[in-house]
Every structure is written in C-alpha cells, then in structure tokens.
Design a protein around this motif. Structure first.
Motif, PDB file in Angstrom:
ATOM      1  N   HIS A  89       0.854  -1.187   0.000  1.00  0.00           N
ATOM      2  CA  HIS A  89       0.000   0.000   0.000  1.00  0.00           C
ATOM      3  C   HIS A  89       0.884   1.229   0.000  1.00  0.00           C
ATOM      4  CE1 HIS A  89      -3.964  -1.958   0.896  1.00  0.00           C
ATOM      5  NE2 HIS A  89      -3.119  -2.949   1.114  1.00  0.00           N
ATOM      6  N   ARG A  90       0.624   2.109  -0.942  1.00  0.00           N
ATOM      7  CA  ARG A  90       1.455   3.298  -1.091  1.00  0.00           C
ATOM      8  C   ARG A  90       0.742   4.531  -0.561  1.00  0.00           C
ATOM      9  NH1 ARG A  90       2.715   2.802  -7.413  1.00  0.00           N
ATOM     10  NH2 ARG A  90       2.691   0.518  -7.530  1.00  0.00           N
ATOM     11  N   PHE A  91       1.506   5.363   0.121  1.00  0.00           N
ATOM     12  CA  PHE A  91       1.001   6.636   0.609  1.00  0.00           C
ATOM     13  C   PHE A  91       1.797   7.763  -0.057  1.00  0.00           C
ATOM     14  CE2 PHE A  91      -0.413   3.526   3.542  1.00  0.00           C
ATOM     15  CZ  PHE A  91      -1.592   3.990   4.077  1.00  0.00           C
ATOM     16  N   ASP A  92       1.419   8.981   0.221  1.00  0.00           N
ATOM     17  CA  ASP A  92       2.063  10.111  -0.448  1.00  0.00           C
ATOM     18  C   ASP A  92       3.199  10.723   0.347  1.00  0.00           C
ATOM     19  OD1 ASP A  92       0.928  10.374  -3.030  1.00  0.00           O
ATOM     20  OD2 ASP A  92      -0.967  10.915  -2.079  1.00  0.00           O
ATOM     21  N   TRP A  93       3.435  10.229   1.563  1.00  0.00           N
ATOM     22  CA  TRP A  93       4.597  10.661   2.312  1.00  0.00           C
ATOM     23  C   TRP A  93       4.944   9.576   3.312  1.00  0.00           C
ATOM     24  CZ3 TRP A  93       5.334  16.325   4.548  1.00  0.00           C
ATOM     25  CH2 TRP A  93       6.712  16.603   4.586  1.00  0.00           C
ATOM     26  N   SER A  94       5.827   9.878   4.246  1.00  0.00           N
ATOM     27  CA  SER A  94       6.392   8.870   5.138  1.00  0.00           C
ATOM     28  C   SER A  94       5.323   8.178   5.981  1.00  0.00           C
ATOM     29  CB  SER A  94       7.411   9.526   6.082  1.00  0.00           C
ATOM     30  OG  SER A  94       8.462  10.103   5.351  1.00  0.00           O
ATOM     31  N   VAL A  95       5.464   6.862   6.080  1.00  0.00           N
ATOM     32  CA  VAL A  95       4.640   6.082   6.997  1.00  0.00           C
ATOM     33  C   VAL A  95       5.301   6.110   8.366  1.00  0.00           C
ATOM     34  CG1 VAL A  95       3.728   3.793   7.520  1.00  0.00           C
ATOM     35  CG2 VAL A  95       3.793   4.608   5.147  1.00  0.00           C
ATOM     36  N   ARG A  96       4.527   6.466   9.397  1.00  0.00           N
ATOM     37  CA  ARG A  96       5.070   6.620  10.746  1.00  0.00           C
ATOM     38  C   ARG A  96       4.817   5.409  11.643  1.00  0.00           C
ATOM     39  NH1 ARG A  96       8.647  10.470  10.754  1.00  0.00           N
ATOM     40  NH2 ARG A  96       8.507  10.355  13.013  1.00  0.00           N
ATOM     41  N   ARG A  97       3.644   4.786  11.504  1.00  0.00           N
ATOM     42  CA  ARG A  97       3.298   3.696  12.417  1.00  0.00           C
ATOM     43  C   ARG A  97       2.319   2.747  11.739  1.00  0.00           C
ATOM     44  NH1 ARG A  97       6.472   3.236  15.925  1.00  0.00           N
ATOM     45  NH2 ARG A  97       5.992   4.893  17.390  1.00  0.00           N
ATOM     46  N   VAL A  98       2.520   1.442  11.920  1.00  0.00           N
ATOM     47  CA  VAL A  98       1.520   0.439  11.571  1.00  0.00           C
ATOM     48  C   VAL A  98       1.291  -0.427  12.795  1.00  0.00           C
ATOM     49  CG1 VAL A  98       2.028   0.399   9.097  1.00  0.00           C
ATOM     50  CG2 VAL A  98       3.253  -1.149  10.624  1.00  0.00           C
ATOM     51  N   ARG A  99       0.046  -0.847  12.986  1.00  0.00           N
ATOM     52  CA  ARG A  99      -0.302  -1.703  14.112  1.00  0.00           C
ATOM     53  C   ARG A  99      -1.428  -2.650  13.727  1.00  0.00           C
ATOM     54  NH1 ARG A  99       3.919  -0.558  15.782  1.00  0.00           N
ATOM     55  NH2 ARG A  99       4.504   0.361  17.777  1.00  0.00           N
ATOM     56  N   PHE A 100      -1.299  -3.932  14.132  1.00  0.00           N
ATOM     57  CA  PHE A 100      -2.413  -4.866  14.068  1.00  0.00           C
ATOM     58  C   PHE A 100      -3.355  -4.593  15.236  1.00  0.00           C
ATOM     59  CE2 PHE A 100       0.249  -7.343  11.240  1.00  0.00           C
ATOM     60  CZ  PHE A 100      -0.656  -8.083  10.473  1.00  0.00           C
ATOM     61  N   SER A 101      -4.646  -4.759  15.013  1.00  0.00           N
ATOM     62  CA  SER A 101      -5.578  -4.762  16.130  1.00  0.00           C
ATOM     63  C   SER A 101      -5.353  -6.027  16.952  1.00  0.00           C
ATOM     64  CB  SER A 101      -7.023  -4.691  15.627  1.00  0.00           C
ATOM     65  OG  SER A 101      -7.341  -5.852  14.873  1.00  0.00           O
ATOM     66  N   PRO A 102      -5.717  -6.030  18.237  1.00  0.00           N
ATOM     67  CA  PRO A 102      -5.448  -7.202  19.088  1.00  0.00           C
ATOM     68  C   PRO A 102      -6.076  -8.492  18.600  1.00  0.00           C
ATOM     69  CG  PRO A 102      -5.980  -5.297  20.433  1.00  0.00           C
ATOM     70  CD  PRO A 102      -6.262  -4.907  19.013  1.00  0.00           C
TER      71      PRO A 102
END
Length: 547
Positions: A485-498
């Motif tokens: 998945h591409r975004f238009d600037w820096s990715v800061r955080r990804v998290r799975f839900s519990p």
C-alpha cells in the motif's frame, strides 16, 4: 527483492493499494461468522496465513499523523495528529458500522512532537508521551484530561503494563520511567538505552521489551517491590551560576530549587509554599534569613517533607521568603539540606545523584513501585525503530534501519529531489524469537528507513512501513509481500488490532490547498485477509488454544 504487483489497484483520495497476489480480485475479508466469534469471545484472535490488506476506512486526510494504537479491549483506535497550533489526540470507536470519532482533545503546542500513544489494558484511558516531556492521561470516551506529569527528558514512547496499574515512558535520551496509573506518580526508572528509546511493549506475562537507536532490543522483568529509597538521580541545570534541581514539596508542588550550602535555611517563596499546602499567614515562628537588603525575619514552617523522585527527606523546616530566592526559581536548598543529603554530579548524563547520609532510616516509609530488571539483551546490525509482540509473548516484530531513523535537512532534500534511498539487507522488518533473539524471518523490501513493524497476534505475519511511502504485508514461509500500500509521504506507524482483523496506519500527508482542507489519506484502517483463518485464544494456563 522485486514485488510482483497484481492487476487491481484501489485509489482512495490519492492513496494507492496494490495487491500482490496476481489475482483479478481483492483478497476476501474475514467472514461475518468469524467476526461475530471475535466479538463474542474477548481475548481471541485470528490465526492463519495473511493474504492481503483491504481498505476499510480513511480516518484522517488532513493532518500529519504520528503515533497510533489500538485498545487491548474494546474496538477503539487512537492517534496523535498535528493541527495548526496544537497536537490532538483523536479517539475512534470501531466495529461493524462506520467508525465514529469519540474525542479529539488538544495535547500540547505544535512545536513539541507527540509520538507516544497507548491505551490502558481496559481501554478506558489513553496515554500520550510528547517531546515536551509531559505524560498525559485522557478519558478515551470523552477526551477529558485525567492527569499529567512533567518528566525530566523529552519523551518518545509509552506503554501500559497488561495487568498492574503502571505505565512506562521512554525518552529521547534513553531513560525509561515507571509511573502509576492513573495518578502518574513516580515509581522507578532505568537508563535503558544510549540515545532514543524507540519502542516499548509489554508481553502478556509482564515482560517489557524496549528498542533503541543504540541497535539493541532489551527484555526486562517487572515486579512490584516495596522500596525504602535512599538515593535518587535527577536532572540538573545551571542558571546564572546556580545549580538547579527539581523536587516536590509535601507531594503536592513540583518546584525548582537552587542548591546553595551557604544559605542557612531551606527557603521557599510564598507562592511555592501555598502550592505545597503551607498556610503561611498562620505560621507563628520566624527565623532570620539573609536577603539582598539585609536580614529578613522569615516565617518558619516546621516538619515538611521533600521528595526527589522516590527519595524522601522528612521533617525539614522551611523558611518563607520571596526576596531570598533567586528570580525564576521557587526555593533554595540551604545548609540543613546539605547536612542530610550528599549531592554528586554526573556530567555525562547531566544528572545529580542524591543520597541520604547514613541511608534511609528504618522508620522511613516504604514505597511500592514497579521495578525493571534486565533479563536479556539482543544486538542488531542496524538501528531499531520499532518493536511489537505477538499475543502469546513468544515472537517480536522489529523494524530495522541501516540509516539512523532521524529526519534532518539531508533527508528532506533527497525527498524533494526525488532521490530514492537504497535497499539494504537490514532495511527490513523482521520476526524475532522473544526468548533467544534469533531472527526467524526477514523481509528487506523497503528503500531506506523502516520506521515501523507490527507483528500479527498469531506471530505469523508482519506489516512494515517506511519513509519510502509504502506499507508491506508479509507472512512467514513467503519471501514476497502479500500486499503493498502506497502513501504520499512517510509512513510513521503500523499496528495490528489485538484480534488481528485490522491494520491501522499512521502517515504524513502533503498539505494540499483545497476549500475543505482535505489532503491525502494519513490515518487509515485496513481489513486483513487470511487464507483459511481460525480463531485462537489464551486458555487459563496461558497456552494458546485453537477454537
């Protein structure tokens, strides 16, 4: 490693989601039946081979999003966002219907970054940790500020103990501070890393894992102990020839003191005395204290208490005199203090080491606090940017970067010119055995800094995000990405839900001038697709059991 992209791309306000399976359709979402079981059985999660990520909702397309966290219980997610004048904490209710914004309180002025966001174990509170050095606790349902505490160093991360009423914050200078919840009273501390603490996460058994820019991941045993502390380390600074320390009078007022053994008394200003609960007009005794224009008959408050973190100095007499305190400070630690407390200065850490002469007395009150004890230390050949743990506490998801994950002018210049950062063997998201530190799986697909890595609850999959504007999904046994998945600037955080149903993404978005202020997606919720998923949970023994 080249990613083979599928034929279908989903375009949402400039956000591109590209499947990698090569099939003509997006991967299927989790069935309503499995979702209903997860809702009905708290503490369970999906297990299986991850097949892809499917866009579910865009929560924010206006702001820079920094930190993001899911609630351990209850379908909620929170993130910190940069507004025009302040940082804000946005809390959303999730579920089968469209996400609903519950609260959006201001945190602090926008010159102080807020990366640390964490929910309490029951989901009732959200803690933030900011570069202003302040920990704040908010009501997750209303956004009301419950409590706050200023620490000595700028803060980067925060994590709640899964069972006990304590939380830990990590600073940009390596200090890990334990505070009570929800009062945020000081408990204990450890200088856990050299440089920034980039990650803090608790396993279900209470083990704390910390990651740092010193290229280490450390595991810490945690236990509540009864302490009778006779020593404390506290930051100091020098102002106009005086050494200044921070302390608390009568457990009420945080104050700044000048250390001056020549002064014949411990002195407070009237305002500081009032904030410490001293009723100055009713004081009867006086003591002579030298002031700038001669001797001052200052009112005397006997048998007060002074605290530096967990170290207490009981039974101190305090003179009240505005003119006797240097401008900009609230008190002076004079000869009576120096007679009871030895002060040494650590110039490396800029800390004053305070020790009660003779140690604490047997009658001194004990203080219960969560204490950290180092269990193991894993060293990596790259900077550690993020650490997460699976639902069993057996595996870690670690973000590694060969380049220090620090944004500076050189980074911005390369981005402005469109210069792509190189791939490298340790620009990677990795799955690590939590007991031995052995790398079990590694995926070096990102170009440049890998800012974040989230392990799935079942420990089999990993989502990673980087400054190359990409989020990848991996699953063990497969060298390629299951989704990109591409975004238009820096990715800061990804998290799975519990429960493993969703992945949340926090990213920066270019500021686009528009009538409504909309830009490109920055806080995004994705559904996770699995191949033949099952539902698992922890039994009474703490072992995982399929359901």
């Amino acid at each position: 490693m080249k990613v083979v992209r599928g034929a279908v791309a989903l375009l949402v306000g400039g956000w591109v989601a590209v499947g990698s399976s090569g099939c003509a359709h997006a991967p299927p979402r989790v069935s309503p039946e499995l979702s209903a079981r997860l809702d009905a059985e708290p503490g369970t999660w999906l297990s299986g081979s991850a097949a892809g990520l499917v866009p579910r909702a865009v929560l924010n397309n206006k702001d820079f999003i920094w930190g993001l966290a899911f609630a351990p219980q209850g379908a909620r997610v929170a993130y910190s966002r940069l507004g025009s004048k302040s940082y804000f904490l946005s809390v959303w209710e999730l579920g089968s219907a469209a996400p609903t914004l519950l609260a959006d309180p201001a945190i602090n002025p926008n010159e102080f970054d807020v990366e640390g966001v964490a929910f309490s174990p029951d989901g009732a509170w959200v803690a933030t940790a900011g570069k202003d050095g302040v920990v704040r606790l908010f009501d997750a349902a209303t956004g009301a500020l419950k409590s706050e505490r200023r620490t000595e160093e700028p803060l980067a991360v925060v994590a709640f103990h899964p069972v006990l009423p304590w939380l830990v914050v990590g600073s940009y200078k390596g200090l890990m501070t334990v505070l009570s919840s929800p009062a945020l009273e000081y408990g204990s501390e450890e200088r856990g890393h050299v440089g920034q603490v980039s990650a803090l996460v608790f396993a279900p058994d209470g083990t704390l894992y910390s990651g740092g820019w010193d290229k280490h991941v450390r595991a810490w045993r945690t236990a509540v102990e009864a302490l009778r502390p006779g020593q404390a380390r506290t930051r100091f600074e020098r102002r106009a020839g005086s050494v200044v320390l921070g302390g608390t009078m009568n457990d009420k007022a945080p104050l700044s003191f000048a250390v001056d053994a020549r002064a014949p008394a411990l002195v407070l200003t009237r305002e500081a005395a009032a904030s410490a609960g001293i009723d100055v007009p009713f004081l009867q005794e006086t003591v002579n204290v030298p002031g700038p224009l001669g001797t001052v008959a200052a009112r005397l408050a006997r048998a007060q208490s002074l605290r530096f973190k967990s170290m207490r100095v009981e039974g101190v007499d305090v003179a009240i005199c505005d003119a006797c305190v240097p401008q900009g400070l609230q008190g002076v630690l004079g000869a009576p203090f120096s007679e009871r407390v030895e002060v040494a200065f650590d110039e490396v850490t800029q800390e004053a080491v305070l020790a009660l002469k003779g140690g604490p007395s047997d009658s001194a009150p004990t203080v219960e606090a969560l204490v950290l004890a180092r269990r193991s230390d894993f060293t990596f050949p790259a900077f550690v940017s993020d650490v997460t743990v699976d639902a069993r506490g057996q595996r870690l998801g670690v973000g590694l970067s060969e380049q220090k994950p620090e944004r500076d002018r050189a980074v911005y210049e390369r981005e402005r010119k469109g210069v792509e950062e190189p791939q490298g063997p340790f620009n990677a998201g990795v799955i690590v055995d939590a007991g031995s530190g052995q790398v079990l799986s590694k995926w070096p697909l990102h170009h440049g800094v890998v800012a974040t890595a989230a392990i799935s609850p079942d420990g089999r999959s990993l989502a990673s995000g980087g400054w190359d504007k990409r989020v990848y999904l991996f699953t063990e046994g497969d060298a390629g990405a299951k989704g990109e998945h591409r975004f238009d600037w820096s990715v800061r955080r990804v998290r799975f839900s519990p429960d493993g149903r969703w992945v949340g993404v926090a990213a920066w978005t270019p500021q686009v001038a528009s009538r409504d202020g909309d830009s490109d997606p920055a806080a995004v919720l994705l559904d996770v697709a699995y191949t033949s998923p099952t539902v698992e949970g922890l039994g009474a023994s703490g072992a995982s059991a399929a359901q």
